[in-house]
Scaffold this active site. Structure first.
Site, PDB file in Angstrom:
ATOM      1  N   ASN A 192     -41.019  22.072 -26.543  1.00 15.95           N
ATOM      2  CA  ASN A 192     -39.610  22.431 -26.656  1.00 15.95           C
ATOM      3  C   ASN A 192     -39.007  22.577 -25.256  1.00 15.95           C
ATOM      4  OD1 ASN A 192     -41.228  24.881 -26.493  1.00 15.95           O
ATOM      5  ND2 ASN A 192     -39.408  26.075 -27.036  1.00 15.95           N
ATOM      6  N   CYS A 226     -38.742  22.967 -37.868  1.00 14.04           N
ATOM      7  CA  CYS A 226     -37.457  23.359 -38.451  1.00 14.04           C
ATOM      8  C   CYS A 226     -36.977  22.243 -39.385  1.00 14.04           C
ATOM      9  CB  CYS A 226     -36.438  23.641 -37.343  1.00 14.04           C
ATOM     10  SG  CYS A 226     -35.842  22.155 -36.500  1.00 14.04           S
ATOM     11  N   GLU A 279     -41.132  18.713 -31.629  1.00 17.86           N
ATOM     12  CA  GLU A 279     -41.434  17.541 -32.466  1.00 17.86           C
ATOM     13  C   GLU A 279     -40.699  16.279 -32.029  1.00 17.86           C
ATOM     14  OE1 GLU A 279     -41.972  21.306 -34.928  1.00 17.86           O
ATOM     15  OE2 GLU A 279     -40.530  20.548 -33.471  1.00 17.86           O
ATOM     16  N   GLU A 331     -35.559  24.200 -23.687  1.00 15.30           N
ATOM     17  CA  GLU A 331     -34.333  24.960 -23.914  1.00 15.30           C
ATOM     18  C   GLU A 331     -33.281  24.598 -22.874  1.00 15.30           C
ATOM     19  OE1 GLU A 331     -36.339  28.872 -25.992  1.00 15.30           O
ATOM     20  OE2 GLU A 331     -35.493  29.080 -23.994  1.00 15.30           O
ATOM     21  N   CYS A 341     -36.205  18.903 -37.686  1.00 11.42           N
ATOM     22  CA  CYS A 341     -37.429  18.230 -37.233  1.00 11.42           C
ATOM     23  C   CYS A 341     -38.213  17.661 -38.402  1.00 11.42           C
ATOM     24  CB  CYS A 341     -38.287  19.177 -36.410  1.00 11.42           C
ATOM     25  SG  CYS A 341     -37.567  19.489 -34.783  1.00 11.42           S
ATOM     26  N   CYS A 379     -36.348  20.542 -29.659  1.00 12.31           N
ATOM     27  CA  CYS A 379     -37.596  21.021 -30.248  1.00 12.31           C
ATOM     28  C   CYS A 379     -38.779  20.171 -29.780  1.00 12.31           C
ATOM     29  CB  CYS A 379     -37.521  20.972 -31.771  1.00 12.31           C
ATOM     30  SG  CYS A 379     -36.278  22.071 -32.495  1.00 12.31           S
TER      31      CYS A 379
END
Length: 163
Positions: A74, A118, A87, A76, A121, A85
């Protein structure tokens, strides 16, 4: 029925139910050992995550149809919606390597509960996998849980069959 090794054949005798339970355990153990490299790649990716705001580091790894493993973490951003993310990071590496199909996914996070992809994803993974694609949640203690992509995202959106 799948063939068992000589030691397993000897231990099982001729009881079909006992044989099937043992074969199921053997297949499950084989999947876990096959997944060890995927989990290790996801853990390594999590250690490289850029998460200065949440401090929630996540790593993901996908196995391409070739058997190669692609990892991502991930990332940010101060503008929160612009973060990425783990994935999609792993899927990007898969696509950059010329692959478009995944056969297995691992998500690694140092969290109290199993970490699943999530919703967004899950849909991204569905683009490259199938309903039967295994999705493994792992953490410091190893594998925590396992689902199929179809169980995590029933009725995934698809344009298959559209004009």
């Amino acid at each position: 029925m799948p063939r068992a090794g000589p030691a397993l054949n000897h231990a099982l005798g001729t009881c079909p139910a006992r044989r099937e339970r043992a074969l199921s355990r053997e297949r499950s153990a084989g999947r876990r050992s096959m997944s060890a490299d995927l989990i290790a790649a996801a853990e390594g990716a999590a250690k490289r995550a850029y998460a200065p705001y949440s401090r929630f580091r996540v790593g993901a790894a996908v196995r391409g149809a070739s058997g190669a493993v692609y990892a991502g973490c991930n990332i940010e951003n101060a503008s929160y919606p612009q973060g990425w993310c783990a994935e999609p990071s792993a899927l990007s590496a898969l696509v950059m390597a010329g692959e478009t199909r995944i056969t297995e996914v691992a998500v690694w996070a140092d969290s109290a509960r199993p970490c699943t992809p999530c919703g967004g994803c899950r849909q991204k993974l569905a683009e490259f996998g199938s309903a039967e694609t295994p999705v493994i949640s792992a953490g410091p203690g190893g594998e925590r849980a396992r689902w199929t992509l179809g169980a995590l995202l029933p009725e995934a959106f698809s344009l298959e069959g559209e004009a």
